[in-house]
Design an enzyme around this catalytic site. Structure first.
Site, short mmCIF file in Angstrom:
data_model
loop_
_atom_site.label_atom_id
_atom_site.label_comp_id
_atom_site.label_asym_id
_atom_site.label_seq_id
_atom_site.Cartn_x
_atom_site.Cartn_y
_atom_site.Cartn_z
N HIS A 12 0.85 -1.19 0.00
CA HIS A 12 0.00 0.00 0.00
C HIS A 12 0.88 1.24 0.00
CE1 HIS A 12 -2.86 3.05 1.33
NE2 HIS A 12 -3.81 2.25 0.87
N GLU A 38 -3.58 2.23 -7.27
CA GLU A 38 -3.99 3.37 -6.45
C GLU A 38 -3.09 4.57 -6.75
OE1 GLU A 38 -3.51 2.34 -2.33
OE2 GLU A 38 -1.40 1.90 -2.60
#
Length: 234
Positions: free
Chosen positions: A88, A157
Site C-alpha cells: 500500500h 492506487e
C-alpha cells in the site's frame, strides 16, 4: 467483482466487530455473490466465520521473533487469516518500505498460499512527468513480484488521489487499467478516493475488477451500497 475495505488506523476492536457483522448481515440478506474483503487494524482483528473475508493490512515476513511493533504469521493464524495487503502506498511512502522488503514479504506469504492484494501506483510528480515516465515508475513496482501467482489481486492506487478527494477521470482509470492488464491477468482493483458517489461509475469501467476503498468504507451503510453496486453491475 472484488470489493475491499482498508480500515487503516481506524475503528477499535469492538467497533470493527460491529462493522463486520453489519456487512455480513447485509451480504447474507441480499444474497451477494461478490467477494468482500475487509482489512482491519492489527489490534482489531477478530475471528470471523462467514462470507466476508478478513485480511491483514500488514505483517512481517516471519512466524514470530524479535521484530518490535510487527505481527507475524503466528498472530494471523490465531484468527485463521489467509489474506494480506502488501505494498500500500502509505507503507511505501509514509513508512518507507522498499521494493526489496515488499518482495521478501510477498514471497513469504505467497509460499504459504495467502491471497495477496498487492498495491501499485504513482505520486503526482510521476503522473505529471508524462505517461512513459509514469508507467516506468509503476512497472518498477512489479519487479520481483510473481504476477502469475494464482492468489494474486492487484490494486492500482494513484497516490495523489488517496484521501484527497481528487480522482483521475473515468477515461484515465480505464486507460491505465487496460495498460496494467497487460502485465498480469490477476484481478485489478481501483483505489484512490473511491466513495459511494463515484463507486458505481468506477465499477462499470472496462478492466476494473473491483475497488479498494479507504476512509469512505468506514461507514458500513456506504460500503454496503458499494457492494450492492457491484452486485447489480455483475
Amino acid at each position: 467483482m472484488i470489493i475491499a475495505a482498508n480500515l487503516k488506523t481506524n475503528l477499535t476492536r469492538k467497533q470493527t466487530e460491529i462493522y463486520v457483522n453489519e456487512l455480513e448481515d447485509y451480504v447474507s440478506k441480499h444474497t451477494i455473490s461478490q467477494e468482500v474483503l475487509v482489512f482491519p487494524a492489527a489490534s482489531s482483528l477478530n475471528p470471523h466465520a462467514g462470507k466476508v473475508i478478513i485480511g491483514a493490512q500488514n505483517a512481517y515476513a516471519t512466524h514470530n521473533g524479535a521484530f518490535t511493533g510487527e505481527i507475524g504469521l503466528d498472530h494471523l493464524e490465531e484468527f485463521s487469516i489467509k489474506t494480506i495487503l502488501i505494498g500500500h502506498s502509505e507503507r511505501r511512502h509514509v513508512l518507507g518500505e522498499t521494493q526489496e522488503a515488499l518482495v521478501k514479504k510477498f514471497n513469504f506469504y505467497k509460499d504459504l498460499g495467502f491471497k495477496i492484494v498487492y498495491c501499485v501506483g504513482e505520486p503526482l510528480e510521476m503522473r505529471e512527468a508524462g505517461k512513459e515516465t509514469m508507467m516506468e515508475y509503476i512497472s518498477s513496482q512489479y519487479e520481483g513480484i510473481d504476477t502469475s501467482y494464482e492468489n494474486l489481486i492487484i490494486a492500482y492506487e494513484p497516490v495523489w488521489a488517496i484521501g484527497t478527494g481528487l480522482i483521475p477521470t473515468l477515461e484515465n482509470i480505464e486507460e491505465i487499467h487496460t495498460d496494467l492488464k497487460e502485465k498480469s491477468i490477476a484481478p485489478l482493483l481501483y483505489g484512490g478516493s473511491v466513495k459511494v458517489t463515484n463507486a458505481k461509475e468506477v465499477l462499470a469501467l472496462r478492466n476494473v475488477d473491483g475497488i479498494l476503498v479507504g476512509s469512505a468504507a468506514l461507514y458500513s451503510e456506504h460500503f454496503c451500497s458499494m457492494i450492492q453496486y457491484a452486485e447489480d453491475l455483475n
